[in-house]
Design a protein around this motif. Sequence first.
Motif, PDB file in Angstrom:
ATOM      1  N   ASP A 149      12.096   1.281  45.036  1.00  0.00           N
ATOM      2  CA  ASP A 149      12.885   1.219  46.264  1.00  0.00           C
ATOM      3  C   ASP A 149      12.947  -0.188  46.847  1.00  0.00           C
ATOM      4  O   ASP A 149      12.656  -0.403  48.028  1.00  0.00           O
ATOM      5  CB  ASP A 149      12.326   2.225  47.287  1.00  0.00           C
ATOM      6  N   ASP A 161      15.391   2.952  42.051  1.00  0.00           N
ATOM      7  CA  ASP A 161      16.118   2.548  43.254  1.00  0.00           C
ATOM      8  C   ASP A 161      16.134   1.019  43.401  1.00  0.00           C
ATOM      9  O   ASP A 161      15.194   0.412  43.926  1.00  0.00           O
ATOM     10  CB  ASP A 161      15.573   3.236  44.513  1.00  0.00           C
ATOM     11  N   ASN A 165      17.484   7.708  41.947  1.00  0.00           N
ATOM     12  CA  ASN A 165      18.712   8.378  42.397  1.00  0.00           C
ATOM     13  C   ASN A 165      19.787   7.390  42.832  1.00  0.00           C
ATOM     14  O   ASN A 165      20.981   7.673  42.738  1.00  0.00           O
ATOM     15  CB  ASN A 165      18.404   9.355  43.533  1.00  0.00           C
ATOM     16  N   HIS A 166      19.385   6.199  43.320  1.00  0.00           N
ATOM     17  CA  HIS A 166      20.396   5.231  43.746  1.00  0.00           C
ATOM     18  C   HIS A 166      21.177   4.629  42.584  1.00  0.00           C
ATOM     19  O   HIS A 166      22.133   3.888  42.804  1.00  0.00           O
ATOM     20  CB  HIS A 166      19.750   4.113  44.575  1.00  0.00           C
ATOM     21  N   HIS A 177      10.662   8.309  39.137  1.00  0.00           N
ATOM     22  CA  HIS A 177      11.071   7.913  40.494  1.00  0.00           C
ATOM     23  C   HIS A 177      10.671   8.937  41.568  1.00  0.00           C
ATOM     24  O   HIS A 177      10.062   8.600  42.571  1.00  0.00           O
ATOM     25  CB  HIS A 177      12.576   7.661  40.521  1.00  0.00           C
ATOM     26  N   HIS A 209      10.449   6.579  45.592  1.00  0.00           N
ATOM     27  CA  HIS A 209      11.449   7.401  46.294  1.00  0.00           C
ATOM     28  C   HIS A 209      11.158   7.544  47.779  1.00  0.00           C
ATOM     29  O   HIS A 209      12.059   7.380  48.599  1.00  0.00           O
ATOM     30  CB  HIS A 209      11.559   8.783  45.630  1.00  0.00           C
TER      31      HIS A 209
HETATM   32 FE   LIG Z   1      15.069   7.367  45.643  1.00  0.00          FE
END
Ligand SMILES: [Fe+2]
Length: 426
Positions: A136, A165, A200-201, A277, A317
């Motif tokens: 992140d 991320d 996820n990003h 993640h 995350h």
């Molecule tokens: Fe994330």
Amino acid sequence: MVMNLYDQCIFLILMSTLNANPEPPAYVYPEQVHLSFGETPLQMVVTWTTFNFTSSLVEYGMGELSSISEGSASRFFDKNDTGRIWYIHRVTLDHLKPGYKYAYHCGSTQGWSDLFFFTSRSIDVDWAPWLAIYGDLGSSNGQSIMRLQQEVVRNTIDVVLHVGDFAYDLDSDSGRVGDAFMRQIEPIAAYVPYMTSVGNHEHAQNFSHYRARFTMPGHTDGMYYSYDVGRAHIVSLSTEVYYYGTKAEAAEQLRWLEADLTTLNRRKTPWLIVLGHRPMYCAVKDRSDCNYASNPVREELEFLLYKHGVDLAIWAHEHEYERMYPVYNYTVCNGSAEAPYKNPRAPVHLITGSAGCVERHTPFRLKPPFVAINNGDYGYTKLRVLNSTHLYFEQISDDQAGAVVDRVMIESHKHGVGVFTCHQDN
Ligand SMILES: [Fe+2]
């Protein structure tokens, strides 16, 4: 010379004709240079970007730049802006002498990068590498970047593991945010291997920016793969396959994981570390799946990690730091009450997602019994694989000028399938 109206019109028409098809500038200078481990311990991969096509060369050597390797360039464009094209170059340096410092630059005869350095991976069993680990990290509010640069300059980290991320996001503004981020991390990633896991990003356009920009071992576009560092075997997984992938893709990753863990030689690499993640456990005040027992990462992976004796599971995350006790099926499985991390009876879980991004922090909820400590400072984890029985990690705070805000030694004299016994006692 004073032009009359007629002359001015002719002049403007002439100029607009000349500008109608201007010669595009040649962006052949390499940028966004970064390293990663190759398929074998004797390889290092150099990846970089140009905006016009060039050949892909790396000149390198231990003293002079006496060797040259050639790779290839892939044409890449953002699907939302097909007018913007760039080229990702990949060159594998092979047959490196283990544990030696190399100088290199990359590019082509049209333009070379600055001169960079790296130390090839050691295969000495006594090598005790330092790993910087975080997730992140964004282009904006990238709090840990400065300190990580300092660590690299001072030679205090050997490898970086970015657990998903990136940039927020790699594809934003047709990839310009990704380009800015890759330039920002160049002072880190051009000197030590920058090993990545997907988050996820990165999901836009079927993870195409993530797949294109990094070069990980394993021929899966960096979605899942494994490698050894010192006495540790490190496995990087995609947790995103449970959210954006198909059932077949999830099953394929699981098959690969089972095979990787089954064929592992724990005498050579006693420590087994898994990264992904999205965590399966957490205690935060948001609606993340990890707050609930029923989440796909836990349901699909937890038993396998337990069965194969995974020592440490590292996630991100959530934008915070959480160190768990050894835990399996929501049960704390400490080695003993006095020494929870000595011969633990289940994997130890860790969340390190606070390197800094535009989304800032994730607030905590009340600590459940399996959470040993949490910390909301910006920062990153440093882990050292000391030897076959001791694994050390600490949390560095950017908010407190690099202070160590947590430290733990995991001590284990047994590694492998069947060593965890928590289920028998509960
Ligand atoms: Fe994330």
